[in-house]
Structures are given as structure tokens and as C-alpha cells.
Design an enzyme around this catalytic site. Structure first.
Site, mmCIF file in Angstrom:
data_model
loop_
_atom_site.group_PDB
_atom_site.id
_atom_site.type_symbol
_atom_site.label_atom_id
_atom_site.label_comp_id
_atom_site.label_asym_id
_atom_site.label_seq_id
_atom_site.Cartn_x
_atom_site.Cartn_y
_atom_site.Cartn_z
ATOM 1 N N GLU A 1 -15.558 -9.012 -52.639
ATOM 2 C CA GLU A 1 -15.848 -9.606 -53.950
ATOM 3 C C GLU A 1 -17.262 -10.208 -53.936
ATOM 4 O OE1 GLU A 1 -12.703 -12.160 -55.250
ATOM 5 O OE2 GLU A 1 -11.272 -10.497 -55.164
ATOM 6 N N GLY B 1 -17.370 -11.310 -48.828
ATOM 7 C CA GLY B 1 -16.628 -10.180 -48.267
ATOM 8 C C GLY B 1 -15.981 -10.522 -46.938
ATOM 9 N N ILE C 1 -18.418 -1.455 -53.614
ATOM 10 C CA ILE C 1 -17.303 -0.529 -53.370
ATOM 11 C C ILE C 1 -17.784 0.923 -53.312
ATOM 12 C CG2 ILE C 1 -15.022 0.240 -54.181
ATOM 13 C CD1 ILE C 1 -15.290 -2.812 -53.253
ATOM 14 N N THR C 2 -17.560 1.540 -52.156
ATOM 15 C CA THR C 2 -17.927 2.953 -51.967
ATOM 16 C C THR C 2 -16.997 3.830 -52.803
ATOM 17 O OG1 THR C 2 -18.648 2.422 -49.729
ATOM 18 C CG2 THR C 2 -18.253 4.752 -50.207
ATOM 19 N N GLU D 1 -10.065 1.728 -39.272
ATOM 20 C CA GLU D 1 -11.359 1.668 -39.964
ATOM 21 C C GLU D 1 -12.494 1.355 -38.991
ATOM 22 O OE1 GLU D 1 -10.890 -1.086 -43.206
ATOM 23 O OE2 GLU D 1 -9.174 0.034 -43.967
ATOM 24 N N GLY E 1 -43.492 9.327 -33.759
ATOM 25 C CA GLY E 1 -44.770 8.792 -34.243
ATOM 26 C C GLY E 1 -44.761 8.693 -35.759
ATOM 27 N N GLY E 2 -45.889 9.073 -36.394
ATOM 28 C CA GLY E 2 -46.018 8.974 -37.849
ATOM 29 C C GLY E 2 -45.002 9.836 -38.576
ATOM 30 N N GLY F 1 -17.415 -3.064 -43.575
ATOM 31 C CA GLY F 1 -16.116 -3.026 -42.890
ATOM 32 C C GLY F 1 -15.952 -4.095 -41.830
ATOM 33 N N GLY F 2 -16.548 -5.259 -42.041
ATOM 34 C CA GLY F 2 -16.497 -6.344 -41.047
ATOM 35 C C GLY F 2 -17.840 -6.438 -40.347
HETATM 36 C C1 LIG Z 1 -23.105 0.189 -48.895
HETATM 37 C C2 LIG Z 1 -21.887 -0.668 -48.763
HETATM 38 C C3 LIG Z 1 -20.633 -0.089 -48.913
HETATM 39 C C4 LIG Z 1 -19.478 -0.901 -48.846
HETATM 40 N N1 LIG Z 1 -18.258 -0.329 -49.102
HETATM 41 C C5 LIG Z 1 -17.173 -1.157 -49.268
HETATM 42 C C6 LIG Z 1 -15.911 -0.631 -49.737
HETATM 43 O O1 LIG Z 1 -15.748 0.574 -49.953
HETATM 44 N N2 LIG Z 1 -14.894 -1.521 -49.951
HETATM 45 C C7 LIG Z 1 -15.021 -2.861 -49.727
HETATM 46 O O2 LIG Z 1 -14.073 -3.587 -49.945
HETATM 47 N N3 LIG Z 1 -16.200 -3.374 -49.253
HETATM 48 C C8 LIG Z 1 -17.270 -2.561 -49.038
HETATM 49 N N4 LIG Z 1 -18.467 -3.083 -48.598
HETATM 50 C C9 LIG Z 1 -18.559 -4.516 -48.372
HETATM 51 C C10 LIG Z 1 -18.737 -4.926 -46.922
HETATM 52 O O3 LIG Z 1 -17.544 -4.727 -46.203
HETATM 53 C C11 LIG Z 1 -19.215 -6.403 -46.960
HETATM 54 O O4 LIG Z 1 -20.563 -6.373 -47.402
HETATM 55 C C12 LIG Z 1 -19.093 -7.082 -45.635
HETATM 56 O O5 LIG Z 1 -17.740 -7.266 -45.281
HETATM 57 C C13 LIG Z 1 -19.768 -8.477 -45.645
HETATM 58 O O6 LIG Z 1 -19.400 -9.218 -46.756
HETATM 59 P P1 LIG Z 1 -20.556 -9.889 -47.666
HETATM 60 O O7 LIG Z 1 -21.536 -8.831 -47.989
HETATM 61 O O8 LIG Z 1 -19.918 -10.607 -48.778
HETATM 62 O O9 LIG Z 1 -21.273 -10.937 -46.688
HETATM 63 P P2 LIG Z 1 -20.875 -12.461 -46.461
HETATM 64 O O10 LIG Z 1 -19.422 -12.547 -46.172
HETATM 65 O O11 LIG Z 1 -21.443 -13.270 -47.572
HETATM 66 O O12 LIG Z 1 -21.693 -12.790 -45.131
HETATM 67 C C14 LIG Z 1 -23.109 -13.015 -45.161
HETATM 68 C C15 LIG Z 1 -23.581 -13.230 -43.720
HETATM 69 O O13 LIG Z 1 -22.893 -14.377 -43.163
HETATM 70 C C16 LIG Z 1 -22.245 -13.980 -41.972
HETATM 71 N N5 LIG Z 1 -20.973 -14.731 -41.833
HETATM 72 C C17 LIG Z 1 -19.990 -14.873 -42.762
HETATM 73 N N6 LIG Z 1 -18.972 -15.600 -42.254
HETATM 74 C C18 LIG Z 1 -19.316 -15.908 -40.968
HETATM 75 C C19 LIG Z 1 -18.681 -16.618 -39.905
HETATM 76 N N7 LIG Z 1 -17.464 -17.131 -40.042
HETATM 77 N N8 LIG Z 1 -19.343 -16.742 -38.725
HETATM 78 C C20 LIG Z 1 -20.586 -16.189 -38.559
HETATM 79 N N9 LIG Z 1 -21.224 -15.495 -39.523
HETATM 80 C C21 LIG Z 1 -20.601 -15.351 -40.711
HETATM 81 C C22 LIG Z 1 -21.982 -12.495 -42.114
HETATM 82 O O14 LIG Z 1 -21.771 -11.865 -40.860
HETATM 83 C C23 LIG Z 1 -23.249 -12.031 -42.820
HETATM 84 O O15 LIG Z 1 -24.259 -11.855 -41.871
HETATM 85 C C24 LIG Z 1 -19.607 -2.277 -48.581
HETATM 86 C C25 LIG Z 1 -20.878 -2.841 -48.393
HETATM 87 C C26 LIG Z 1 -22.002 -2.060 -48.502
HETATM 88 C C27 LIG Z 1 -23.343 -2.716 -48.343
#
Ligand SMILES: Cc1cc2nc3c(=O)[nH]c(=O)nc-3n(C[C@H](O)[C@H](O)[C@H](O)COP(=O)(O)OP(=O)(O)OC[C@H]3O[C@@H](n4cnc5c(N)ncnc54)[C@H](O)[C@@H]3O)c2cc1C
Length: 388
Positions: free
Chosen positions: A129, A133, A159-160, A243, A340-341, A364-365
Site C-alpha cells: 500500500e 509495503g 502492483i505488477t 516467492e 567500458g563505455g 517481495g521483501g
Molecule cells: C517494480 C515493483 C514491482 C512490485 N510489485 C509488487 C506486486 O506485484 N505486489 C505487491 O504487493 N507489491 C509489489 N511491489 C512492492 C514491494 O514489495 C515493496 O516496494 C517492498 O515490499 C517495500 O515496501 P515499500 O516500498 O513500501 O518500502 P517501505 O516499507 O516504506 O521501506 C522503506 C525503506 O525502509 C526500510 N525498512 C522498513 N522497515 C524496516 C525495518 N523494520 N527495519 C529496517 N529497515 C526497514 C526498507 O527496507 C526500505 O529500505 C513492487 C515494487 C516495485 C518497485
């Protein structure tokens, strides 16, 4: 080919995928990378080849094959160098369809899984969301039961297949006050009233559509609940091993592809009167990168072997994604340097590989979350096994 895990049948399957990708997919990749959308006809062709059925039951048109068929498919998808195309396929196949297969009843499987296997319907999985995430339990989207319907409100992002898919597998809170014990999973039709999607622009994975989705009083039948109400968090956790392994395998395969390409280039490119693969500094670098890739690959195969036997591999699958995605980023960064380039040019493969690979430690985490999970398993002796 590794004969410990791959049989003659797996090798024949690999050849058939290679032929198919060469003939049906590669000629279109540049166009799809530019337009950010994959034409529908290819989904049907994947279905006709039974590629979407390899991991699913015969009753719904699948082939019910072992996990090494999945490994072969994932590896070959990485080697055509479009992380976006590969992601569109495996998000349908191993994010959306896994939930339909594991939690869907027969009616859901007839209506969604069978057409997904046939390539007639495309799916996506909506967990992340805009508010966050990593903190899955903190999601805010709600599904409120009213008679024989649920009303969904909220939003999802990143969301992919989020824009062009036919259905969405959606996690929403049915009992918000219970935190992660109040999450349920639903399948939602694309044409549902109140559902809208916006396409996002992004660094890599350009052939795939990535969407932000809004649910404004979206009404769905109670029959579209997957599994039991409020059991959704457990389902999400159960599927994380697969996953993470998928993303680990993707990573070792794209690193292997980068090394294969770089080695070929280095044998042809000359500097100071000899091919650059004769310079000791580069040779030693190749040795290190190759060794790192091989270690991840062998580890990933062993995790696939154990997961295929039904073993509890949460720790191993977490290590697979954490280490393989880091390794792939490092290998590809260095392989770009070897060119290289030319490594920086769009008409050579490394530029796209580099940006596509960067999603590995995020999607995915994130790596930070995976380290946290590992710390809990290793230090706190936490069990993530849903069966215990
Ligand atoms: C191209 C793309 C495709 C995707 N496809 C899907 C999909 O099909 N379905 C779906 O549901 N999601 C999808 N995602 C979402 C993806 O799984 C999330 O972006 C990811 O889980 C991280 O969530 P966030 O972006 O909200 O980052 P946040 O949760 O806001 O985290 C931001 C930063 O803080 C760090 N952080 C957060 N909590 C902690 C903690 N407790 N300790 C240390 N560090 C922390 C994170 O590691 C990250 O570096 C996709 C994302 C992208 C970019």
C-alpha cells in the site's frame, strides 16, 4: 547441466522454452520495453504451450510438474534480458495463481485458475500500500461484509500487472482491530465498479506495467473470498518461501547471463594489443564474480529441492533472495564495467540489466526486512512454520 537436479525431461523442457522465447518473445521485447505494455497474444501463446500449467493441478488444465520445471522457466526468462517481461509472467504465475490454487475453492479455480493456466486471464497480487509495503500487518485497505457481498475500500501500489490484468488477488482487513489476524484475501474482477488503476513510471522492469490501484466501495461476492476469513496473513507468509526462491533463482540466472555476455565481449574486445580477457585484474575479478554466482545457484537449487519435497525452508528461501539479489547487483555492476563505455549504451544489454536488477533487493521483501526475519530465526529461534 547439473544432473543432480535436472533430468533429461527438464533439459528438453529448457530447449522448448528457449525455442519458444527466441521465436515468439524476443522479436517483440524492444517494443514492449518502449511501450511498457506486453501485447495480449503472447499470454495466450504461453498458455497454449502449457507453460502456465507446469506447477498446477491437471484438473484445471495444469501439468503438476516438480519445482525444477519452474526453475528452468525462470532461468530462461531472465536470459532474454527483460526483467519487466519476466516479472509480468512470474507475477501472474507465482504471485496471483499461487493464492488461487492454494486457497481458492473449486468454483474459484474453475473461474480464475483454469483460464489463468490457459493464458486467457492475467492476474496480479495486491499487498503493498502507499502507506507502506514492509509492514504488511499495517495495511489499511478494508473489506466489510454486507449480506452476500464485501465492500472494499483503500489503495494498493507498485502492483505488477496492476493495470492490464483481468483480476486482482487483494489483501484487505476484514477485522482491522485484530492487526495481522484480521487480514483476508479476495479475488476481484478488473471491471468491478469503483476500481481504478494508474500506471507508474519506473527505473527498470519497463516492459511490465506497475500500477497504483484505488478501491472505492468495490462490491464483490462473498464467494470471492480465498480460503478463510481473517486467515490471509498466514497465507501470505506460507507463500513467501516460494516467492523468495523465485526471486533468488531470477537473480542467479541474470547474473549468469551477465557473466556469459561479458566473457564473450571480453574475448573479442582488444586493448593494448590483446583481448581484454587476458588482463590479470579482469580475470581475477571474473573468477570472484563467477564463484559468487555459482555458490548462489547451487544454494538455490538445494532450496528448490527441499521445497519440492515439502520441507520447511523459510530460513533458506530468505537467504536465497537476500544473497542472490545482492550478488546479482554486484556481478552486473562489474560486468557493465568490463564493457567500458559500451556498457553504458542502451544497445548493449548491461544498461537494462543493471536497472532491472536493482529491484531485486526491494521487491517481495526488502533486504532489510529479510535480515530482520533471519535475525529472528537465528537469534530469537522464531518459527515461521504455519503448520506448527
Ligand atoms: C517494480 C515493483 C514491482 C512490485 N510489485 C509488487 C506486486 O506485484 N505486489 C505487491 O504487493 N507489491 C509489489 N511491489 C512492492 C514491494 O514489495 C515493496 O516496494 C517492498 O515490499 C517495500 O515496501 P515499500 O516500498 O513500501 O518500502 P517501505 O516499507 O516504506 O521501506 C522503506 C525503506 O525502509 C526500510 N525498512 C522498513 N522497515 C524496516 C525495518 N523494520 N527495519 C529496517 N529497515 C526497514 C526498507 O527496507 C526500505 O529500505 C513492487 C515494487 C516495485 C518497485
Amino acid at each position: 547441466m547439473n544432473t543432480m537436479y535436472f533430468t533429461e525431461e527438464h533439459n528438453l523442457f529448457r530447449e522448448s522454452i528457449q525455442d519458444f522465447l527466441k521465436k515468439e518473445v524476443i522479436p517483440h521485447i524492444e517494443k514492449w520495453e518502449k511501450t511498457g505494455s506486453i501485447e495480449r497474444f503472447i499470454w495466450k501463446k504461453f498458455g497454449d504451450m502449457h507453460f502456465f500449467g507446469i506447477s498446477y493441478p491437471e484438473a484445471y488444465g495444469g501439468l503438476n510438474l516438480d519445482l525444477f520445471y519452474m526453475v528452468v522457466l525462470l532461468e530462461e526468462l531472465q536470459k532474454i534480458n527483460s526483467g519487466g517481461f519476466a516479472a509480468a509472467i512470474w507475477a501472474h504465475l507465482y504471485l496471483a495463481m499461487t493464492h488461487l490454487n492454494k486457497e481458492g475453492n473449486d468454483d474459484i479455480k474453475q473461474r480464475y485458475l483454469a483460464p489463468s493456466i490457459a493464458g486467457d486471464k492475467i492476474g496480479c497480487l495486491c499487498i503493498t500500500e502507499p502507506f507502506g509495503g514492509s509492514d504488511v500487518a499495517g495495511m489499511r485497505t478494508t473489506a466489510v461484509k454486507e449480506g452476500d457481498h464485501y465492500i472494499i475500500n483503500g489503495s494498493k501500489t507498485f502492483i505488477t500487472n496492476g493495470v492490464y490484468s483481468d483480476y486482482l488477488v487483494v489483501a484487505a482487513k476484514t477485522k482491522p482491530e485484530l492487526g495481522n489476524k484480521g487480514i483476508s484475501i479476495f479475488v476481484v474482477d478488473r471491471e468491478s465498479e469503483g476500481l481504478s488503476a494508474t500506471k507508474l513510471d519506473k527505473l527498470g522492469w519497463r516492459a511490465s506495467d506497475t500500477g497504483e490501484i484505488a478501491f472505492d466501495n468495490v462490491k464483490i461476492p462473498t464467494n470471492n473470498l480465498l480460503g478463510e476469513e481473517n486467515a490471509g496473513f498466514g497465507y501470505i507468509m506460507q507463500h513467501f518461501s516460494l516467492e523468495r526462491l523465485v526471486m533468488g533463482v531470477n537473480a542467479h540466472a541474470r547474473a549468469e547471463y551477465a557473466l556469459e555476455y561479458a566473457l564473450q565481449y571480453m574475448s573479442e574486445r582488444e586493448a593494448f594489443g590483446k583481448s581484454i580477457d587476458k588482463f590479470q585484474a579482469l580475470r581475477h575479478s571474473i573468477s570472484d564474480l563467477y564463484a559468487d554466482m555459482e555458490i548462489c545457484k547451487e544454494f538455490n537449487y538445494s532450496v528448490a529441492y527441499r521445497l519440492n519435497k515439502g520441507e520447511y525452508v523459510v530460513k533458506e528461501a530468505t537467504i536465497s533472495k537476500l544473497k542472490s539479489t545482492k550478488m546479482a547487483d554486484e556481478v552486473i555492476y562489474q560486468c557493465l564495467q568490463f564493457l567500458g563505455g559500451y556498457g553504458y549504451m542502451e544497445n548493449y544489454p548491461m544498461a537494462r540489466l543493471l536497472r532491472d536488477s536493482r529491484l531485486g533487493p526491494i521487491g517481495g521483501g526488502t533486504s532489510e526486512i529479510l535480515r530482520e526475519i533471519l535475525a529472528r530465526i537465528i537469534i530469537d529461534k522464531k518459527e515461521y512454520n504455519p503448520k506448527t
